[in-house]
Design a protein around this motif. Structure first.
Motif, PDB file in Angstrom:
ATOM      1  N   VAL A 107      44.191  42.423  36.243  1.00  0.00           N
ATOM      2  CA  VAL A 107      43.421  43.624  35.927  1.00  0.00           C
ATOM      3  C   VAL A 107      42.727  43.401  34.594  1.00  0.00           C
ATOM      4  O   VAL A 107      43.203  42.649  33.740  1.00  0.00           O
ATOM      5  N   HIS A 109      47.316  50.187  42.447  1.00  0.00           N
ATOM      6  CA  HIS A 109      46.094  49.856  43.195  1.00  0.00           C
ATOM      7  C   HIS A 109      45.861  48.351  43.207  1.00  0.00           C
ATOM      8  O   HIS A 109      45.491  47.770  44.239  1.00  0.00           O
ATOM      9  N   ALA A 110      46.063  47.711  42.054  1.00  0.00           N
ATOM     10  CA  ALA A 110      45.826  46.266  41.964  1.00  0.00           C
ATOM     11  C   ALA A 110      46.766  45.494  42.882  1.00  0.00           C
ATOM     12  O   ALA A 110      46.347  44.528  43.548  1.00  0.00           O
ATOM     13  N   VAL A 118      41.235  55.015  32.020  1.00  0.00           N
ATOM     14  CA  VAL A 118      41.847  54.124  33.004  1.00  0.00           C
ATOM     15  C   VAL A 118      42.091  54.874  34.304  1.00  0.00           C
ATOM     16  O   VAL A 118      42.508  56.039  34.300  1.00  0.00           O
ATOM     17  N   ALA A 162      46.710  52.430  38.092  1.00  0.00           N
ATOM     18  CA  ALA A 162      45.840  51.254  38.199  1.00  0.00           C
ATOM     19  C   ALA A 162      46.572  50.031  38.736  1.00  0.00           C
ATOM     20  O   ALA A 162      46.049  49.303  39.593  1.00  0.00           O
ATOM     21  N   ARG A 166      38.750  45.719  37.681  1.00  0.00           N
ATOM     22  CA  ARG A 166      38.380  46.498  36.493  1.00  0.00           C
ATOM     23  C   ARG A 166      39.085  47.839  36.568  1.00  0.00           C
ATOM     24  O   ARG A 166      38.990  48.551  37.568  1.00  0.00           O
ATOM     25  N   THR A 167      39.799  48.206  35.492  1.00  0.00           N
ATOM     26  CA  THR A 167      40.634  49.404  35.550  1.00  0.00           C
ATOM     27  C   THR A 167      40.099  50.577  34.742  1.00  0.00           C
ATOM     28  O   THR A 167      40.640  51.677  34.862  1.00  0.00           O
ATOM     29  N   ASP A 168      39.068  50.373  33.909  1.00  0.00           N
ATOM     30  CA  ASP A 168      38.641  51.469  33.045  1.00  0.00           C
ATOM     31  C   ASP A 168      37.138  51.704  33.127  1.00  0.00           C
ATOM     32  O   ASP A 168      36.353  50.761  33.218  1.00  0.00           O
ATOM     33  N   SER A 219      35.342  46.684  40.821  1.00  0.00           N
ATOM     34  CA  SER A 219      35.964  47.979  40.598  1.00  0.00           C
ATOM     35  C   SER A 219      36.834  48.365  41.790  1.00  0.00           C
ATOM     36  O   SER A 219      36.804  47.721  42.850  1.00  0.00           O
ATOM     37  N   LEU A 220      37.594  49.445  41.624  1.00  0.00           N
ATOM     38  CA  LEU A 220      38.470  49.935  42.681  1.00  0.00           C
ATOM     39  C   LEU A 220      37.697  50.232  43.963  1.00  0.00           C
ATOM     40  O   LEU A 220      38.129  49.876  45.063  1.00  0.00           O
ATOM     41  N   VAL A 224      40.818  45.366  31.219  1.00  0.00           N
ATOM     42  CA  VAL A 224      40.675  46.627  30.485  1.00  0.00           C
ATOM     43  C   VAL A 224      40.010  46.354  29.139  1.00  0.00           C
ATOM     44  O   VAL A 224      40.241  45.313  28.513  1.00  0.00           O
ATOM     45  N   LEU A 265      49.031  50.058  30.331  1.00  0.00           N
ATOM     46  CA  LEU A 265      48.856  49.057  31.377  1.00  0.00           C
ATOM     47  C   LEU A 265      49.841  47.906  31.218  1.00  0.00           C
ATOM     48  O   LEU A 265      50.323  47.350  32.208  1.00  0.00           O
TER      49      LEU A 265
END
Length: 284
Positions: A113, A104-105, A97, A101, A78-80, A57-58, A115, A137
């Motif tokens: 990414v 950030h990636a 989301v 996103a 992982r975006t969501d 995750s973020l 989703v 996305l």
């Protein structure tokens, strides 16, 4: 901007990939935290076994990207976050989301990414929300050259088996996989079906988009190895396993054993020998 550079980092020259998912803490479920309470330790253990990618995750991506050195797994971000994994569905369900996103990636040097494309019984609004997530996305992924991994997930009613149980009906999996492809997925992360011998139909309907197969809930070592061998033989491009790695008593050995299946086509018997810690030689 092309996604080719990131796809080459993600997949081997033969087009194979093993992604270890350790993003379960994103979903606010107590049982998902088993064996990943200490994320720094969990990530370091898996990194040592050297899979192709680690899905995070973020907020936890730093556990991978702070590790020094040039040789480490690629980051799948992982975006969501969704709230559909408990034994009872809440009054309001969502799959949301994270903001910006793909920016950030890129900042985190992710190779891809991930989703969800969720299909739950009697939840058309949730499916609609997921379709919109994928569409948004995709546009951002094209702009930044980011690989879009879509996870078509067909689920049973939450009260059927206690929540977060996949529906292995291939006639439900196939159209959802195809929808993910039609929406622009660069990589598919899909469930296995009830009859593993039918999985070649999922590969076919993906129309050349590589399919990585989810591991799902914990299963026996023998079942996991036999299933993985069968999936690879039917044309899967790899696997995305989480709990069957991180909740295993020997996660590093499990990772190495599965890498042998994915990248070298070894037998289930040889993989089980690696898992047991025995020294094995290449099959002739």
């Amino acid at each position: 901007m092309s996604t080719d550079a990131r796809l080459r980092r993600m997949f081997s020259e033969a087009g194979k990939c093993f992604d270890v998912a350790i993003d379960h803490g994103f979903f606010n479920e107590f049982s998902f935290l088993n064996s990943i309470e200490n994320m720094k330790q969990a990530v370091e253990t898996v990194v040592e076994a050297n899979p192709d990618c680690i899905q995070l995750s973020l907020g936890q991506a730093k556990q991978l990207q702070h590790i020094p050195g040039k040789h480490k797994p690629g980051l799948v971000l992982r975006t969501d976050a969704a709230n559909i994994y408990g034994s009872d569905l809440p009054h309001y369900v969502f799959s949301e989301v994270i903001d910006r996103a793909i920016e950030h990636a890129v900042r985190l040097d992710a190779v891809a990414v991930c989703v969800n494309l969720l299909l739950l019984p009697n939840q058309p609004e949730l499916h609609y929300q997921c379709v919109k997530n994928v569409m948004k996305l995709k546009s951002d992924c094209e702009r930044y050259g980011m690989v879009l991994m879509v996870e078509p997930l067909v689920m049973l009613p939450n009260d059927a088996k206690g929540g977060y149980m996949v529906d292995g009906d291939i006639e439900k999996i196939i159209p959802l996989v195809r929808q993910a492809v039609e929406l622009g997925a660069d990589v598919i992360k899909a469930d296995p079906c009830d009859n593993i011998n039918e999985y070649h139909q999922v590969i076919e309907v993906a129309s050349g988009v590589p399919v990585l197969v989810r591991g799902g809930g914990r299963a026996s070592d023998v079942e996991i190895m036999n299933r993985t061998v069968s999936l690879m033989e039917q044309g899967a491009s790899g696997i995305v396993y989480g709990r069957n790695v991180i909740q295993h008593p020997h996660p590093a050995r499990m990772t190495r054993a599965l890498m042998e299946i994915v990248h070298r086509g070894c037998s289930a018997e040889m993989a089980l020998a690696i898992l047991s810690g025995r020294n094995v030689t290449d099959e002739s």
